[in-house]
Design a protein around this motif. Structure first.
Motif: not given
Ligand code: SAM
Length: 379
Positions: A1-12
């Motif tokens: 399964m793909t490792e995904f983190s909401f915390d890695a999201l940026r607004r830039a």
């Protein structure tokens, strides 16, 4: 399964600050409420649509966690589109860029859609445009998961969804967020056309779609700037209406100066649609180019003689000066030396120093109880 983190999201490239976030609890709640329906689309690839995703949490969450492909996405803000694209390359252990495409709000976005994930817009007019488009174009089985922060939701949102769907139910709130589930789309709903209003005092049609600023009205700050159109760089050849909204300033400027090239630009898809309709309604389509762009990113340095700006003071739902500063800096870069930036803003906002820094010498031209007009000269 793909490792995904909401915390890695940026607004830039949208404004970033400690009190501004790329993801909130409503994104997670929408994905959780829709999880079963999303899993069921496995046998029907390409039937998931995301509307109003802020910076990619919904699209990338669905792509990574539920392993979806062929997601169609509509975001009003150009900065949001760019942020989603950048996050797609960074938020998971694989590049998710190929999992989604951007589409305007319309048939290409929605045809055959079975599940729609929606971040509720603040404006009821925008919600109405979105729900009509879904009812007009999506698969009859479509289910809409429309979420938001409880403090920004009103019962009127249920009513607006109810115009296009026979059944609208609300989930339990979680972490101050809630989801409205709309299903059984009504038959015979037509997609919305831009609304329009004639302003007799200016002899001007104003057209508005979705969440376009001030709708078909003319903002009182904008009116104060209109009073000064004749004083702006008399020999200007190229003018830019930055953050044009419905295009009122661009239309009046183009109409009053036959030899001026006018470009109206905004990052909002609804604003661009509105301004395009305003130009057409006033016979100005050949005189004004309407361009969707984030903060003049596609404009050359020193390429404008005159820039007009009524800056926003909200970033999403948060009052924040960052967006005005970003636009001042953009104007300072694009304005030629000796050119003029004319701005209008709420008088309590102390923008003079920021304008001097970003653009050049700045003086106050007008001020009433609520608004101030300033002109800054490029260097
Ligand atoms: C206060 S409204 C003014 C609209 C119009 N000029 C008027 O006076 O009615 C500010 C506008 O700036 C636009 N805007 C916000 N951020 C922007 C950005 N990064 N690039 C371009 N336009 C932006 C908004 O979409 C909005 O239409």
């Amino acid at each position: 399964m793909t490792e995904f983190s909401f915390d890695a999201l940026r607004r830039a490239p949208d404004v970033e600050a400690d009190n501004l976030f790329a993801v909130d609890a409503s994104d997670r709640l929408i994905l959780d409420e829709a999880a079963e329906a999303l899993e069921e689309t496995a046998g029907h690839p390409g039937t998931v649509v995301v509307i109003g995703d802020n910076y990619g949490a919904l699209t990338l969450g669905a792509a990574a966690v539920l392993d979806l492909h062929g997601i169609r996405v509509h975001q009003d803000a150009r900065a949001g589109e760019l942020a989603l694209a950048a996050n797609a390359r960074r938020a998971a252990d694989i590049d998710l860029s190929g999992r989604f495409t951007h589409q305007p709000l319309g048939r290409a976005l929605l045809e055959g859609a079975r599940v729609v994930l929606l971040q509720l817009p603040r404006s009821l007019a925008a919600l109405d445009d979105i729900s009509r488009a879904i009812a007009a174009y999506a698969d009859p089985s479509v289910v809409v998961y429309a979420g938001g922060r409880v403090k920004h939701m009103t019962p009127a949102m249920n009513d607006v969804l109810g115009t296009s769907f026979e059944e609208v139910t609300a989930t339990l709130a979680r972490q101050k967020s809630r989801v409205l589930i709309a299903e059984r789309r009504r038959e015979g709903i037509a997609p919305a056309l831009p609304r329009r209003e004639h302003h007799d005092d200016l002899d001007l049609w104003v057209c508005a779609s979705g969440n376009a600023f001030a709708g078909t009205k003319i903002d009182i700050g904008t009116r104060l700037l209109i009073d000064h159109l004749d004083e702006m760089v008399p020999d200007a050849r190229t003018a830019v209406d930055l953050g044009c909204g419905t295009g009122v300033l661009a239309a009046l400027l183009a109409r009053s100066r036959g030899d001026l090239r006018v470009i109206a630009t905004d990052q909002s898809a609804a604003a661009v649609e509105s301004a395009t309709a305003t130009m057409a309604a006033n016979g100005l389509a050949q005189r004004v180019d309407v361009v969707r762009d984030d903060a003049l990113s596609g404009f050359d340095d020193d390429s404008a003689d005159l820039i007009l700006l009524n800056p926003p003071f909200h970033v999403g739902s948060t009052v924040h000066a960052g967006i005005a500063l970003k636009l001042f800096e953009a104007a300072g870069r694009v304005l030629r030396p000796g050119g003029e930036l004319w701005t209008v803003f709420n008088s309590h906002l102390a923008y003079r120093a920021a304008l001097q820094r970003a653009v050049g010498p700045t003086r106050q031209v007008d001020r009433n109880a609520k608004f101030t007009v300033m002109v800054s000269t490029g260097r």
